[in-house]
Design a protein around this motif. Structure first.
Motif, PDB file in Angstrom:
ATOM      1  N   ALA A 106      88.183  27.098  85.248  1.00  0.00           N
ATOM      2  CA  ALA A 106      86.783  27.182  85.641  1.00  0.00           C
ATOM      3  C   ALA A 106      86.295  28.452  85.531  1.00  0.00           C
ATOM      4  CB  ALA A 106      86.484  26.809  87.052  1.00  0.00           C
ATOM      5  N   PHE A 107      85.392  28.421  84.377  1.00  0.00           N
ATOM      6  CA  PHE A 107      84.902  29.978  83.790  1.00  0.00           C
ATOM      7  C   PHE A 107      83.466  30.020  84.377  1.00  0.00           C
ATOM      8  CE2 PHE A 107      87.744  28.694  80.491  1.00  0.00           C
ATOM      9  CZ  PHE A 107      88.424  30.098  80.155  1.00  0.00           C
ATOM     10  N   ARG A 130      77.655  25.059  74.568  1.00  0.00           N
ATOM     11  CA  ARG A 130      76.818  25.269  75.634  1.00  0.00           C
ATOM     12  C   ARG A 130      75.973  24.272  75.517  1.00  0.00           C
ATOM     13  NH1 ARG A 130      72.698  30.266  76.834  1.00  0.00           N
ATOM     14  NH2 ARG A 130      71.946  29.608  78.883  1.00  0.00           N
ATOM     15  N   LEU A 131      75.735  23.308  76.459  1.00  0.00           N
ATOM     16  CA  LEU A 131      74.899  22.250  76.461  1.00  0.00           C
ATOM     17  C   LEU A 131      73.309  22.625  76.788  1.00  0.00           C
ATOM     18  CD1 LEU A 131      77.743  20.927  77.069  1.00  0.00           C
ATOM     19  CD2 LEU A 131      76.670  19.075  77.776  1.00  0.00           C
ATOM     20  N   LEU A 140      90.155  24.392  76.897  1.00  0.00           N
ATOM     21  CA  LEU A 140      90.659  25.453  77.913  1.00  0.00           C
ATOM     22  C   LEU A 140      90.039  25.474  79.302  1.00  0.00           C
ATOM     23  CD1 LEU A 140      90.716  28.649  75.436  1.00  0.00           C
ATOM     24  CD2 LEU A 140      92.645  27.159  75.976  1.00  0.00           C
ATOM     25  N   GLY A 141      88.926  25.057  79.180  1.00  0.00           N
ATOM     26  CA  GLY A 141      88.291  24.954  80.663  1.00  0.00           C
ATOM     27  C   GLY A 141      86.636  24.880  80.417  1.00  0.00           C
ATOM     28  N   PHE A 142      86.053  24.959  81.432  1.00  0.00           N
ATOM     29  CA  PHE A 142      84.609  24.509  81.503  1.00  0.00           C
ATOM     30  C   PHE A 142      83.912  25.404  82.438  1.00  0.00           C
ATOM     31  CE2 PHE A 142      86.655  22.582  85.028  1.00  0.00           C
ATOM     32  CZ  PHE A 142      85.822  22.723  86.161  1.00  0.00           C
ATOM     33  N   CYS A 143      82.469  25.213  82.279  1.00  0.00           N
ATOM     34  CA  CYS A 143      81.489  26.167  83.225  1.00  0.00           C
ATOM     35  C   CYS A 143      80.664  25.095  83.695  1.00  0.00           C
ATOM     36  CB  CYS A 143      81.025  27.395  82.646  1.00  0.00           C
ATOM     37  SG  CYS A 143      79.725  28.121  83.253  1.00  0.00           S
ATOM     38  N   ARG A 144      80.334  24.935  84.968  1.00  0.00           N
ATOM     39  CA  ARG A 144      79.085  24.614  85.766  1.00  0.00           C
ATOM     40  C   ARG A 144      78.546  25.344  86.626  1.00  0.00           C
ATOM     41  NH1 ARG A 144      78.101  20.474  89.999  1.00  0.00           N
ATOM     42  NH2 ARG A 144      76.299  19.625  89.737  1.00  0.00           N
TER      43      ARG A 144
END
Length: 360
Positions: free
Chosen positions: A55-56, A104-105, A135-139
């Motif tokens: 989680a970035f 990036r959405l 590798l991961g995601f960001c929210r």
């Protein structure tokens, strides 16, 4: 991501788990797509936990991409932009610097949220040499992003169609075809019998040694269960690649992906886009134009990519064209499985390596 024809149906199985950071994330079941739409519209999106994803923070990704500078953009799509970035510190693979691609959405719209969640749900659990590594995601504060391992050679689409790009050698095209087929076969043979639904040349990335890595899994769906032959979905995908039965009925089969693979094979052989309205009348649709010209080696010469300058094996090219025609059969039951396609391509690649490239 391709040109979409509607709003995707979204699978929402139930999972619970923990990320390495210790933050608990969940996907909960919903009884209907309408319920899912209402849930997501509220901004209360729950996420699948996958232990091997990071989680970035948004600040980390801003730093990695130099605040999402325009000169860091390496791709565009309906979801938003993809940026090249650098992570500092031994966070991945033990290296002090890791080059990444950050998708990036756009903040508006539900489609991007669903596709973002689908990629986490499936790609976070799957690992294969011919799939892009998530590798991961960001929210964070409305910012949604996915972080991938960077693919230095870019997309197959750019190599085949970008103006001024050098021609891919014949042996590289064979390598790309085999790798992409292996990745697709792996998805089909997974426990979910996954259907890619948007297989196209833009979604095939190439690493430093031109190994194919499939990417952009936001439209992916679990295949039919309980002896059913297909699932019914809203029509999504990229124009020109979708199978005819899917376009006509919304019935999606595992072998609908096989049709899309056949289209990409024709692009590899000819160096031409599947649909190009700037081509002469009768040649606009690659499948319709090339299908009858793939019936003999002599005719094959007229459709092969001229940039190869004769440096290919016509016997192998003809065999691959025949395989493409099998993949492009109008009835899904008549198409080969991707496992059969992989076996055929590996045999052709091995035989081609022992022959002297020649024109017809």
């Amino acid at each position: 991501m391709g040109v979409c024809y509607g709003t995707p149906d979204f699978p929402t199985p139930s999972f619970t788990g923990y990320l390495r950071s210790g933050m608990k994330l969940t996907i909960s079941s919903s009884s209907s797509s309408a319920a899912s739409n209402s849930h997501e519209a509220s901004g209360d999106v729950e996420i699948l936990a996958v232990p091997n994803l990071t989680a970035f923070s948004f600040a980390e990704l801003k730093e990695a991409t130099n605040n999402f500078q325009a000169d860091s953009v390496v791709g565009e799509g309906g979801f938003g932009s993809v940026y090249k970035g650098i992570l500092h510190g031994k966070r991945h693979s033990g290296r002090t610097k890791t080059i990444i691609a950050v998708k990036r959405l756009k903040p508006e719209g539900l489609q991007g949220q669903r596709e973002w969640l689908t990629e986490i749900m499936f790609l976070g659990k799957l690992s294969h040499p011919n799939l892009a590594k998530l590798l991961g995601f960001c929210r964070e504060d409305g910012n949604l992003a996915l972080v991938y391992e960077f693919m230095p050679k870019g997309s197959l689409n750019n190599h085949l169609f970008r103006k001024g790009s050098s021609a891919l050698p014949w042996h590289v095209r064979l390598k790309v075809a085999v790798g992409a087929a292996r990745g697709l076969a792996f998805l089909h043979s997974s426990e979910w019998k996954l259907i890619y639904r948007d297989f196209n040349s833009s979604n095939i990335l190439l690493d430093g040694s031109y190994m194919a890595r499939l990417t952009d899994f936001g439209l992916m769906r679990p295949g039919p269960e309980g002896g059913r032959s297909h699932i019914s979905t809203r029509i999504m995908g990229t124009y020109g690649y979708a199978a005819p039965e899917y376009l006509a009925t919304g019935h999606l089969y595992v072998k609908s992906d096989v049709y899309s693979f056949g289209v990409v094979i024709l692009e590899l052989l000819t160096g031409l886009r599947v649909i190009d309205r700037y081509r002469a009348q009768g040649k606009i649709d690659l499948v319709k134009w090339a299908r009858p010209l793939s019936s003999s080696k002599k005719k094959m010469k007229t459709i092969m990519d001229s940039r190869l300058d004769g440096n290919y094996c016509i016997d192998s090219a003809f065999q691959i064209a025949q395989l493409a025609l099998k993949c492009l059969r109008r009835t899904p039951y008549e198409r080969p499985s991707m496992t059969e396609v992989v076996e055929a391509l590996e045999s052709i690649e091995a035989a081609s390596a022992n022959r002297v490239p020649r024109d017809a």
